[in-house]
Scaffold this motif. Structure first.
Motif, mmCIF file in Angstrom:
data_model
loop_
_atom_site.group_PDB
_atom_site.id
_atom_site.type_symbol
_atom_site.label_atom_id
_atom_site.label_comp_id
_atom_site.label_asym_id
_atom_site.label_seq_id
_atom_site.Cartn_x
_atom_site.Cartn_y
_atom_site.Cartn_z
ATOM 1 N N MET A 177 30.484 26.609 70.901
ATOM 2 C CA MET A 177 29.396 27.525 70.557
ATOM 3 C C MET A 177 29.506 28.784 71.414
ATOM 4 S SD MET A 177 25.268 26.910 70.881
ATOM 5 C CE MET A 177 25.202 25.604 69.680
ATOM 6 N N PRO A 178 29.343 29.970 70.821
ATOM 7 C CA PRO A 178 29.435 31.207 71.603
ATOM 8 C C PRO A 178 28.282 31.319 72.593
ATOM 9 C CG PRO A 178 28.616 31.654 69.402
ATOM 10 C CD PRO A 178 29.043 30.223 69.408
ATOM 11 N N LEU A 179 28.423 32.248 73.522
ATOM 12 C CA LEU A 179 27.360 32.461 74.502
ATOM 13 C C LEU A 179 26.105 32.960 73.791
ATOM 14 C CD1 LEU A 179 29.343 34.212 77.374
ATOM 15 C CD2 LEU A 179 28.593 31.831 77.270
ATOM 16 N N CYS A 180 25.036 32.183 73.898
ATOM 17 C CA CYS A 180 23.775 32.550 73.272
ATOM 18 C C CYS A 180 22.662 31.724 73.910
ATOM 19 C CB CYS A 180 23.815 32.317 71.759
ATOM 20 S SG CYS A 180 24.105 30.599 71.294
ATOM 21 N N THR A 181 21.437 32.087 73.611
ATOM 22 C CA THR A 181 20.292 31.381 74.187
ATOM 23 C C THR A 181 20.306 29.901 73.824
ATOM 24 O OG1 THR A 181 18.966 33.396 74.084
ATOM 25 C CG2 THR A 181 17.776 31.331 74.281
ATOM 26 N N GLU A 182 20.621 29.613 72.565
ATOM 27 C CA GLU A 182 20.638 28.216 72.112
ATOM 28 C C GLU A 182 21.612 27.385 72.938
ATOM 29 O OE1 GLU A 182 21.285 27.803 67.905
ATOM 30 O OE2 GLU A 182 19.987 29.510 67.475
ATOM 31 N N ARG A 183 22.758 27.973 73.213
ATOM 32 C CA ARG A 183 23.780 27.235 73.963
ATOM 33 C C ARG A 183 23.255 26.812 75.333
ATOM 34 N NH1 ARG A 183 29.931 29.110 75.636
ATOM 35 N NH2 ARG A 183 30.110 27.772 77.453
ATOM 36 N N ARG A 193 20.369 35.646 79.386
ATOM 37 C CA ARG A 193 20.630 35.703 77.948
ATOM 38 C C ARG A 193 19.374 36.093 77.172
ATOM 39 N NH1 ARG A 193 25.472 36.653 75.835
ATOM 40 N NH2 ARG A 193 24.945 36.978 73.647
ATOM 41 N N LEU A 194 18.241 35.601 77.619
ATOM 42 C CA LEU A 194 16.975 35.956 76.978
ATOM 43 C C LEU A 194 16.734 37.462 77.059
ATOM 44 C CD1 LEU A 194 14.723 33.023 78.252
ATOM 45 C CD2 LEU A 194 15.271 33.500 75.862
ATOM 46 N N LYS A 195 17.087 38.053 78.203
ATOM 47 C CA LYS A 195 16.945 39.503 78.359
ATOM 48 C C LYS A 195 17.908 40.240 77.439
ATOM 49 C CE LYS A 195 15.410 39.470 83.201
ATOM 50 N NZ LYS A 195 15.776 39.847 84.595
ATOM 51 N N ILE A 212 7.280 32.519 75.525
ATOM 52 C CA ILE A 212 8.579 32.079 76.047
ATOM 53 C C ILE A 212 8.700 32.406 77.531
ATOM 54 C CG2 ILE A 212 11.073 32.500 75.937
ATOM 55 C CD1 ILE A 212 10.825 32.696 72.928
ATOM 56 N N GLN A 213 8.241 33.582 77.933
ATOM 57 C CA GLN A 213 8.288 33.957 79.351
ATOM 58 C C GLN A 213 7.521 32.958 80.207
ATOM 59 O OE1 GLN A 213 6.845 37.997 79.515
ATOM 60 N NE2 GLN A 213 8.889 38.865 79.374
ATOM 61 N N HIS A 214 6.332 32.605 79.746
ATOM 62 C CA HIS A 214 5.513 31.631 80.478
ATOM 63 C C HIS A 214 6.206 30.269 80.526
ATOM 64 C CE1 HIS A 214 1.974 29.583 82.016
ATOM 65 N NE2 HIS A 214 2.058 28.717 81.019
ATOM 66 N N ALA A 215 6.817 29.883 79.403
ATOM 67 C CA ALA A 215 7.501 28.583 79.342
ATOM 68 C C ALA A 215 8.690 28.542 80.300
ATOM 69 C CB ALA A 215 7.961 28.304 77.912
ATOM 70 N N VAL A 216 9.438 29.641 80.381
ATOM 71 C CA VAL A 216 10.599 29.692 81.281
ATOM 72 C C VAL A 216 10.149 29.646 82.740
ATOM 73 C CG1 VAL A 216 12.536 31.118 82.058
ATOM 74 C CG2 VAL A 216 12.071 30.881 79.618
ATOM 75 N N GLU A 217 9.059 30.330 83.054
ATOM 76 C CA GLU A 217 8.513 30.280 84.419
ATOM 77 C C GLU A 217 8.082 28.859 84.780
ATOM 78 O OE1 GLU A 217 5.360 33.103 84.425
ATOM 79 O OE2 GLU A 217 6.694 34.846 84.230
#
Length: 495
Positions: free
Chosen positions: A1-7, A51-53, A62-67
């Protein structure tokens, strides 16, 4: 899989699952230490944030979830970390494409079970009572019972051994996960039909196990029906799912409209069974359909398939709607009526792949997300590097490296492949493949002009010809120019 958020999300889920299970990983026969695994997880988390950025995925949720994920991981709360990861993944990828492909791949086996058979096929929403109706029609004794505080009509004294595969339950969650054919012999239940017929239980529309299952079910149903010799379709409509303003019944009708081609010609063969209706509501079915018809918007009326189905329901419930009471009704009467109904003899020409409105909205959301990712990837791709490589190689007095030309050709081919995609989705945000050729032609033309103006014995001339020769092996446009310049040099030498 290429570099991506899902990966990175999937990678983190795997690594954290290993930590949670206490599994050590083997790398070159050396067991990874716990600290090494923790370091690996931290690195993946950092990559995820970057990657999200890059993909500009910056919703507050999503920001809150990552924190929150960072805090859980810092304190090695792996169980909570997995829950948060699942939430982020669902937000990033509302439709699990990998799971959908897996489910679709598994549907072919079920279609083979009824290939070239004559069948009665039950259709309806999840929870409409298809499995219960199959039990009833095949002679199982039905009794009222209670499961976990919920009222339920349960089959007992099951006469047909094949019915062991058909499970009923009072819960909202779908139980039937695949098409299940069962042969009913008319004499076994006192019906007058000849010999036997196959009844098919099927997964419900709007499956509660998720959009992946719902979409796969739609594909499975159509694939199965299409390979049958003939089909008698039966639509089950549950009182509990019609909705206070009949929105549930409308949605079901729309789903059926998507399922059938040439609705006006085919809908007459459909039978309707109304299930789970309270005693005081059994006589209101026709009036309910009339109310729906009288309150339709102009947009709804413009959908001819929808209107054809609604009119058919309306006509067939005028005198006597078939309202099922699996405890009191006689299965032989209903089965005889179904057996006498008209067949669809070429189902492959009638039924088409469909998707429910709810799953369609989720699919649309996923497609939109992919479109944004493609735009971002195109915007941040290394097309400018390709131009830089070519400029450097053609303008400098250096040897043109074959690998660099291959790379430039790759960028050109890439742009060529996404040309249709660019027209539809990316508009002017992607570099057109012609731009690469035009840029290349300009640079080669400069070399050709330089050749014509200078002494052919000059070392730089030989270098330029060599460059054009290499380019001609990869680009047809340059090949024409190379033939021209070769002829020019030959004539100049002979002059």
């Amino acid at each position: 899989m290429p570099l991506c958020t899902e990966r990175f999300l999937l990678s983190l889920r795997y690594l954290i699952s290993c930590k949670l299970l206490g599994n050590d990983a083997m790398v070159d026969q050396i067991i990874m230490s716990s600290d090494y695994r923790k370091l690996e997880i931290d690195e993946e988390l950092q990559c995820l944030k970057e990657r999200l950025k890059l993909e500009k995925i910056s919703s507050t949720k999503i920001q809150h979830a990552v924190e929150t994920l960072s805090i859980y991981m810092k304190h090695e709360n792996w169980k909570s970390s997995l829950i948060i990861l699942k939430e982020i993944l669902h937000e990033i990828m509302p439709l699990n494409i990998y799971e959908l492909f897996r489910l679709v791949k598994s549907v072919d086996d079920t279609a083979n079970l009824i290939k070239d058979k004559k069948i009665i096929f039950s259709l309806g929403n999840t929870g409409s009572g298809k499995s219960t109706t199959i039990h009833f029609l095949l002679g199982s004794k039905m009794i009222k019972t209670e499961i976990n505080g919920l009222n339920h009509i349960e089959p007992t004294e099951i006469k047909n051994v094949d019915l062991k595969r058909i499970v009923t339950a009072p819960f909202a969650k779908s139980i039937t996960r695949c098409i299940t054919p069962v042969t009913v012999y008319f004499k076994d239940i006192g019906a007058y039909g000849q010999d036997s017929i196959i009844l098919c239980d099927s997964p419900g529309f709007g499956d509660t196990n998720g959009p992946e299952v719902d979409i796969a079910n739609g594909i499975a149903i159509v694939r199965a029906i299409r390979v049958c010799e003939s089909v008698k379709p039966v639509l089950l409509i549950s009182y509990t799912s019609i909705g206070d303003r009949y929105e549930g019944l409308k949605d079901l009708t729309y789903t059926l409209a998507r399922l059938i081609q040439n609705t006006k010609d085919q809908i007459k063969v459909f039978s309707y069974i109304f299930t789970k209706y309270p005693k005081n509501e059994k006589e209101t079915i026709h009036a309910s359909l009339e109310t729906i018809n009288n309150t339709l918007s102009d947009q709804e009326r413009s959908d001819t398939n929808f209107m054809d189905i609604l009119r058919d329901m309306f006509e067939k419930t005028k005198k006597n709607a078939c309202v099922l009471d699996p405890i009191k009704n006689d299965p032989s009467t209903i089965l005889d009526d179904l057996a006498d109904s008209t067949n669809i003899n070429h189902p492959e020409n009638v039924f088409q792949f469909f998707i429910t409105e709810k799953s369609k909205s989720i699919l649309d959301k996923q497609v939109t997300k992919y479109e944004l990712i493609i735009k971002s990837a195109t915007k941040h791709s290394k097309y400018s590097l390709a131009i830089l490589i070519l400029n450097r190689s053609l303008l400098d007095e250096t040897i043109l490296i074959d690998e660099e030309i291959k790379q430039y050709r790759t960028y050109f081919d890439h742009a060529n492949l996404v040309e249709d995609l660019s027209k539809t989705h990316l508009r002017n945000e992607a570099i057109h493949s012609c731009a690469y050729i035009e840029h290349l032609n300009r640079k080669v033309d400069n070399l050709v002009n330089n050749l014509q103006e200078n002494n052919i014995n000059d070392l730089s001339i030989k270098l330029s010809i060599d460059k054009i020769k290499i380019l001609s092996e990869y680009f047809d446009d340059v090949n024409v120019k190379y033939k021209f310049i070769s002829q020019f040099v030959l004539e100049k030498k002979n002059a």
